[in-house]
Design a protein around this motif. Structure first.
Motif, short mmCIF file in Angstrom:
data_model
loop_
_atom_site.label_atom_id
_atom_site.label_comp_id
_atom_site.label_asym_id
_atom_site.label_seq_id
_atom_site.Cartn_x
_atom_site.Cartn_y
_atom_site.Cartn_z
N PRO A 5 120.18 50.46 24.20
CA PRO A 5 121.45 50.81 23.54
C PRO A 5 122.15 49.61 22.91
N TRP A 6 122.07 48.44 23.56
CA TRP A 6 122.77 47.27 23.02
C TRP A 6 122.02 46.60 21.86
N ASP A 7 120.77 47.02 21.64
CA ASP A 7 120.01 46.47 20.51
C ASP A 7 120.08 47.37 19.28
N ALA A 8 120.65 48.55 19.41
CA ALA A 8 120.61 49.53 18.33
C ALA A 8 121.49 49.10 17.16
N GLY A 9 121.11 49.56 15.96
CA GLY A 9 121.96 49.35 14.80
C GLY A 9 123.31 50.01 15.00
N LEU A 10 124.35 49.37 14.52
CA LEU A 10 125.70 49.89 14.72
C LEU A 10 126.03 51.02 13.76
N ASP A 11 125.40 51.03 12.60
CA ASP A 11 125.56 52.10 11.62
C ASP A 11 124.48 51.91 10.56
N GLU A 12 124.36 52.88 9.65
CA GLU A 12 123.34 52.79 8.62
C GLU A 12 123.58 51.61 7.68
N LYS A 171 117.88 42.64 18.13
CA LYS A 171 117.71 42.17 19.52
C LYS A 171 118.24 40.75 19.64
N TYR A 172 119.51 40.63 20.07
CA TYR A 172 120.16 39.33 20.15
C TYR A 172 121.01 39.19 21.42
N ASP A 173 120.57 39.79 22.52
CA ASP A 173 121.27 39.67 23.81
C ASP A 173 122.71 40.18 23.75
N ASP A 174 122.94 41.25 23.02
CA ASP A 174 124.31 41.73 22.85
C ASP A 174 124.92 42.28 24.13
N HIS A 175 124.11 42.51 25.17
CA HIS A 175 124.64 42.97 26.45
C HIS A 175 125.09 41.81 27.33
N LYS A 176 124.80 40.57 26.92
CA LYS A 176 125.19 39.40 27.68
C LYS A 176 126.65 39.03 27.39
N PRO A 177 127.28 38.24 28.27
CA PRO A 177 128.67 37.83 28.03
C PRO A 177 128.83 37.07 26.71
N VAL A 178 130.03 37.11 26.19
CA VAL A 178 130.33 36.44 24.93
C VAL A 178 129.98 34.95 25.01
N GLU A 179 130.30 34.32 26.14
CA GLU A 179 130.05 32.88 26.29
C GLU A 179 128.55 32.59 26.22
N HIS A 180 127.75 33.45 26.80
CA HIS A 180 126.31 33.27 26.77
C HIS A 180 125.79 33.36 25.34
N TRP A 213 130.12 43.57 25.38
CA TRP A 213 129.37 44.83 25.35
C TRP A 213 130.02 45.88 26.25
N LYS A 214 130.25 47.06 25.70
CA LYS A 214 130.78 48.19 26.47
C LYS A 214 129.75 49.32 26.38
N PRO A 215 129.14 49.72 27.52
CA PRO A 215 128.12 50.79 27.49
C PRO A 215 128.69 52.07 26.90
#
Length: 215
Positions: A5-12, A171-180, A213-215
């Protein structure tokens, strides 16, 4: 292509803008004949109006496979980088405990393939492609009755891929904390090997849109 889910495109618009930035080379994947492996063909393409346009040499083995099964995929990828384990170690843990990963963008088109064999239709396809790749018009006219293209047209076949589905992965670790994510982008910028700078730009762009990231 598996997409968290965190790697998915945000919109078209996100994947469309990424393609329009000059990502116009990909891999055509075709089901092989029974008992044979799939056929994969690297090639440039142009797109628009719900379809992709490519052309291949007539001897290419992809044609036999497409004639048997016109359901194909076309994958475009870029902005990739290897992220070493120490960059991803959890705070308070040894750097060697970090697990490496790959960053990349990939857009995968599911398509129904239509072969273009009529001479004028092939010439029109080439004119569309040249308008994209050589917009200055610094080439001879593409016409069935004029050299150099006229005599070369029998040696190629065109392909119109009608797009039925699009899946985009960032795929850019978007589920990781902002600092990471900020720290990894800085590492990529400093290392600056291969596509590190563009991978860092994509990570920062996504960070700006997503934030935590917010699930």
């Amino acid at each position: 292509m598996f997409i968290h889910p965190w790697d998915a495109g945000l919109d078209e618009a996100e994947w469309q803008s990424w393609i329009a930035e000059g990502h116009d080379f990909g891999i055509l994947s075709v089901n092989g004949p029974p008992g044979r492996p799939p056929v994969a063909v690297p090639t440039h393409f142009t797109g628009g109006d719900g379809h992709l346009l490519i052309h291949l040499a007539r001897p290419n083995p992809a044609w036999t496979a497409i004639e048997q099964d016109p359901n194909v995929t076309f994958t475009v990828f870029g902005d990739y980088a290897f992220v070493p384990g120490p960059w991803r170690a959890q705070p308070g843990t040894p750097p060697t405990d970090g697990v490496p990963t790959s960053y990349y963008t990939a857009v995968q088109f599911t398509c129904l393939a239509h072969i273009v064999d009529e001479p004028e239709a092939k010439a029109a396809l080439l004119r569309r492609q040249l308008a994209h790749f050589q917009p200055d018009g610094d080439h001879a006219p593409v016409a069935v009755d004029r050299p150099p293209y006229g005599r070369m047209l029998p040696g190629i076949r065109g392909l119109r891929l009608d797009v039925t589905d699009v899946r985009a992965k960032f795929k850019y670790d978007d589920h990781k904390p902002v600092e990471h994510r900020t720290a990894v982008a800085e590492h990529l910028t400093a290392r600056a090997q291969g596509l590190d700078p563009s991978a860092a730009r994509e990570q920062r762009r996504r960070l700006g849109r997503i934030g935590p990231w917010k699930p």
